[in-house]
Scaffold this motif. Sequence first.
Motif, PDB file in Angstrom:
ATOM      1  N   GLU A 232     -20.185  40.388  73.886  1.00 60.90           N
ATOM      2  CA  GLU A 232     -20.965  39.154  73.975  1.00 60.90           C
ATOM      3  C   GLU A 232     -20.272  38.111  74.858  1.00 60.90           C
ATOM      4  OE1 GLU A 232     -23.217  36.223  70.799  1.00 60.90           O
ATOM      5  OE2 GLU A 232     -21.166  36.860  70.365  1.00 60.90           O
ATOM      6  N   ILE A 233     -18.954  38.007  74.776  1.00 58.67           N
ATOM      7  CA  ILE A 233     -18.239  36.989  75.548  1.00 58.67           C
ATOM      8  C   ILE A 233     -17.785  37.501  76.910  1.00 58.67           C
ATOM      9  CG2 ILE A 233     -17.484  35.801  73.454  1.00 58.67           C
ATOM     10  CD1 ILE A 233     -14.691  37.011  73.886  1.00 58.67           C
ATOM     11  N   GLY A 234     -18.146  38.748  77.247  1.00 55.39           N
ATOM     12  CA  GLY A 234     -17.890  39.252  78.588  1.00 55.39           C
ATOM     13  C   GLY A 234     -16.550  39.905  78.817  1.00 55.39           C
ATOM     14  N   ARG A 235     -15.875  40.368  77.762  1.00 59.61           N
ATOM     15  CA  ARG A 235     -14.604  41.074  77.949  1.00 59.61           C
ATOM     16  C   ARG A 235     -14.798  42.402  78.675  1.00 59.61           C
ATOM     17  NH1 ARG A 235     -10.414  39.770  74.387  1.00 59.61           N
ATOM     18  NH2 ARG A 235      -9.339  41.565  75.288  1.00 59.61           N
ATOM     19  N   TYR A 236     -15.948  42.983  78.529  1.00 57.31           N
ATOM     20  CA  TYR A 236     -16.364  44.177  79.270  1.00 57.31           C
ATOM     21  C   TYR A 236     -17.877  44.158  79.379  1.00 57.31           C
ATOM     22  CZ  TYR A 236     -15.661  45.372  74.297  1.00 57.31           C
ATOM     23  OH  TYR A 236     -15.599  45.335  72.934  1.00 57.31           O
ATOM     24  N   ARG A 237     -18.433  45.049  80.204  1.00 59.52           N
ATOM     25  CA  ARG A 237     -19.876  45.039  80.446  1.00 59.52           C
ATOM     26  C   ARG A 237     -20.641  45.986  79.527  1.00 59.52           C
ATOM     27  NH1 ARG A 237     -21.788  45.705  86.367  1.00 59.52           N
ATOM     28  NH2 ARG A 237     -20.542  47.638  86.301  1.00 59.52           N
ATOM     29  N   TYR A 238     -19.927  46.933  78.901  1.00 58.41           N
ATOM     30  CA  TYR A 238     -20.582  47.949  78.094  1.00 58.41           C
ATOM     31  C   TYR A 238     -19.801  48.171  76.801  1.00 58.41           C
ATOM     32  CZ  TYR A 238     -22.515  49.043  82.710  1.00 58.41           C
ATOM     33  OH  TYR A 238     -23.109  48.962  83.940  1.00 58.41           O
ATOM     34  N   ALA A 239     -20.507  48.612  75.774  1.00 54.86           N
ATOM     35  CA  ALA A 239     -19.842  48.953  74.512  1.00 54.86           C
ATOM     36  C   ALA A 239     -20.642  50.039  73.815  1.00 54.86           C
ATOM     37  CB  ALA A 239     -19.725  47.725  73.608  1.00 54.86           C
ATOM     38  N   LEU A 240     -19.989  50.709  72.882  1.00 53.50           N
ATOM     39  CA  LEU A 240     -20.640  51.691  72.032  1.00 53.50           C
ATOM     40  C   LEU A 240     -20.821  51.082  70.648  1.00 53.50           C
ATOM     41  CD1 LEU A 240     -18.586  54.792  73.182  1.00 53.50           C
ATOM     42  CD2 LEU A 240     -20.997  54.371  73.673  1.00 53.50           C
TER      43      LEU A 240
END
Length: 240
Positions: A166-174
Motif C-alpha cells: 500500500e505504501i509503495g515498498r514494492y509494486r507486487y505482493a502475494l
Amino acid sequence: MRALLVLLLLVTALADAEPRPLRFSVIEGWAMPLARIEEGRLTGGILFELFNATAQQVGMRPDFRLMPRARIEQAQSSHSIDVRCYISPTWLEHDVRGYRWSLPLFSQRDLLVARNGSLAGLQNLNRESIGTVLGYQYPPLQALFASGRIQRDDARNQELVLKKLEIGRYRYALSSEVALAWFNRNQPASQRLHVLEQVDQTDLGCMVLDDPQVPTQAILDALSALKRSGEVERILAHYR
C-alpha cells in the motif's frame, strides 16, 4: 484405616486435577482475519472461532500454543501440540508421524496483487521484488524464486505484506484471498488493492495427534460435523 485414608486422598487429588486441555498450535506470524494475536495470546479471528467450536464439541478446554512457524514441526515431533490447522500436506517440509488428517475445511487461493490493476502479470515480471510472508512457501513460484526472475521481500505476516504494498515498498505482493478481502473492506474504492491473477489454490485441513490421551476420532468427527453443518462457512462469512 490407613489404606482407606490414602485412597480418599488419591480420589480427592484426582477430582481436583484440572482436565487435560486440547492443545492447538498458533503461528506467531498469523494475522487477521485468520487470527488476532494480542500480547502473545490468540483472542479472535477465523481460527480462534474454529478452535473454540472444536473444543466445545469434544468437551475440552482449548489451550492455544503460540510459536514461530519454524518451530511447529519440532513441536509436532515431540507431540507437544494436539491439533494443527490451516495446513496442507504440500506445505510440509518433512513427513510428520503420529498425526491424522481431517477432511479439507478451507480452500485457500493465493493471489498476485498490486495497487494498480493494469500492471503486468506474473509471467511478465523480471527481477521484481514480491511481497511475501516470512517462512511461507509458494510451491508454484519456487522455480521463479530460484532462478531470480522474482525475489522475495518477506514481512512477518500477511497484513504487513499488504501494508508495505500500500505504501509503495514494492509494486507486487502475494496474498490469500481472505486476507485481501479483509484488508480492502474498509478502504475507499480508489485505494483498494487489485487482483492481477491467481497463482495457487490449496485445500487446507487439520492434523490431529493420534495418541491414547487424545480423543482423536472425536476431534476428527467434530471437525467433519462443523464442515458439514455449514459452521465453517458461517465463521468465514464473519470476515468477508
